[in-house]
Design a protein around this motif. Structure first.
Motif, short mmCIF file in Angstrom:
data_model
loop_
_atom_site.label_atom_id
_atom_site.label_comp_id
_atom_site.label_asym_id
_atom_site.label_seq_id
_atom_site.Cartn_x
_atom_site.Cartn_y
_atom_site.Cartn_z
N UNK B 25 -8.25 78.36 3.28
CA UNK B 25 -9.45 78.31 2.92
C UNK B 25 -9.97 78.95 1.89
N UNK B 26 -11.06 78.56 1.05
CA UNK B 26 -11.25 79.20 0.02
C UNK B 26 -12.18 80.56 0.25
N UNK B 27 -12.48 80.81 1.47
CA UNK B 27 -13.07 82.02 2.20
C UNK B 27 -12.10 82.69 2.90
N UNK B 28 -12.66 84.18 2.82
CA UNK B 28 -11.70 84.94 3.80
C UNK B 28 -12.13 84.82 5.19
N UNK B 29 -11.05 85.07 5.86
CA UNK B 29 -11.36 84.72 7.34
C UNK B 29 -10.74 86.35 7.95
N UNK B 30 -11.58 86.89 9.13
CA UNK B 30 -10.96 87.79 9.61
C UNK B 30 -10.24 87.61 10.99
N UNK B 31 -10.22 86.31 11.39
CA UNK B 31 -9.60 85.89 12.60
C UNK B 31 -9.14 84.58 12.46
N UNK B 32 -7.82 84.31 12.94
CA UNK B 32 -7.40 82.99 12.87
C UNK B 32 -6.74 82.57 14.10
N UNK B 33 -7.02 81.46 14.61
CA UNK B 33 -6.59 80.91 15.98
C UNK B 33 -5.95 79.60 15.49
N UNK B 34 -4.81 79.63 16.36
CA UNK B 34 -4.17 78.07 16.22
C UNK B 34 -4.33 77.45 17.82
N UNK B 35 -4.83 76.26 17.90
CA UNK B 35 -4.89 75.36 19.12
C UNK B 35 -3.82 74.28 19.13
N UNK B 36 -3.49 73.73 20.33
CA UNK B 36 -2.88 72.66 20.12
C UNK B 36 -3.61 71.36 21.14
N UNK B 37 -3.77 70.22 20.70
CA UNK B 37 -4.22 69.29 21.65
C UNK B 37 -3.31 68.15 22.02
N UNK B 38 -3.10 68.03 23.26
CA UNK B 38 -2.26 67.13 23.87
C UNK B 38 -3.12 65.71 23.94
N UNK B 39 -2.15 64.49 23.86
CA UNK B 39 -2.98 63.42 23.95
C UNK B 39 -3.89 63.20 25.22
#
Lengths: 114, 111
Positions: B25-39
């Motif tokens: 990102x060009x901006x600062x984030x204080x939280x990062x989340x990772x998601x997975x989407x199954x078909x």
């Protein structure tokens, strides 16, 4: 534990018809979000509620789209009249406590407008 | 506004290979989340990161919160066919505001 429940899972209808999508958030969650997912645009936030009150509807594409949350356990997203370009997967998600908390998603409604 | 850029957009790998993907990102984030989407399903949260430099694992998955606060990385070791899906990064725009999602990395695993 029951997750976010959406209905119907699939909807096929002709253009011009009214479409109503339904969502039951996780019990106790005070934030509810509606998203639209397409290949071209990815996940788009349409509107979100806090304690049943709409907070930001700037993502709603047109006046044809409306959303309500009459109580803490139910929300609807309505499209009237529907158009073929509304075809997409619509997701409902809920979260607890703050708008920036991890969201729990339903399995979506796959909408096809013919 | 804030955008999250994910790369690669898609990848095809052989079963057993390791996978790396990132989100910037060009901006600062204080939280990062990772998601997975199954078909055919909705996104499911895999890992949440709350501190710069944080490294967190969930089974064969490892995610890191970049030290600049402008990026995050997800690694999958020894991929298996059920790893197939779309992996999204997400973070809040600011304060008490909803998440912004990247456009996802689509992973295909060849047995």
């Amino acid at each position: 534990d029951a997750g976010v429940i959406q209905s119907p899972r699939h909807e096929v209808t002709e253009m011009g018809q009214e479409v109503t999508l339904r969502c039951k958030p996780i019990s106790g969650h005070d934030y509810l979000f509606w998203y639209r997912q397409t290949m071209m645009r990815g996940l788009e936030l349409l509107i979100y509620f806090n304690n049943n009150v709409p907070i930001d509807d700037s993502g709603m594409p047109e006046d044809r789209f409306s959303a309500k949350m009459p109580n803490a356990s139910f929300s609807t997203l309505k499209i009237q009249p529907s158009e073929p370009r509304d075809s997409a997967v619509y997701f409902c998600a809920s979260s607890l406590g703050r708008g920036d908390q991890p969201q729990h998603f339903g399995d979506g409604t796959r909408l096809s407008i013919l | 506004g804030q955008q999250l850029n994910q790369s690669p957009q898609s990848m095809f790998i052989q079963e057993g290979e390791d996978v790396s993907m990132n989100c910037t990102s060009s901006s600062i984030f204080n939280t990062w989340l990772w998601y997975k989407q199954d078909p055919g399903e909705g996104p499911v949260l895999l890992i949440a990161l709350y501190k710069a430099g944080e490294l967190t694992s969930n089974g064969r998955l490892t995610a890191q919160f970049g030290t600049t606060r402008k990026d995050s990385f997800l690694n999958i070791s020894a991929s298996i066919p059920s790893d197939v899906g779309i992996y999204f990064c997400a973070g809040p725009r600011a304060g008490n505001t909803p998440l912004v999602f990247g456009k996802g990395t689509r992973l295909s695993v060849i047995a």
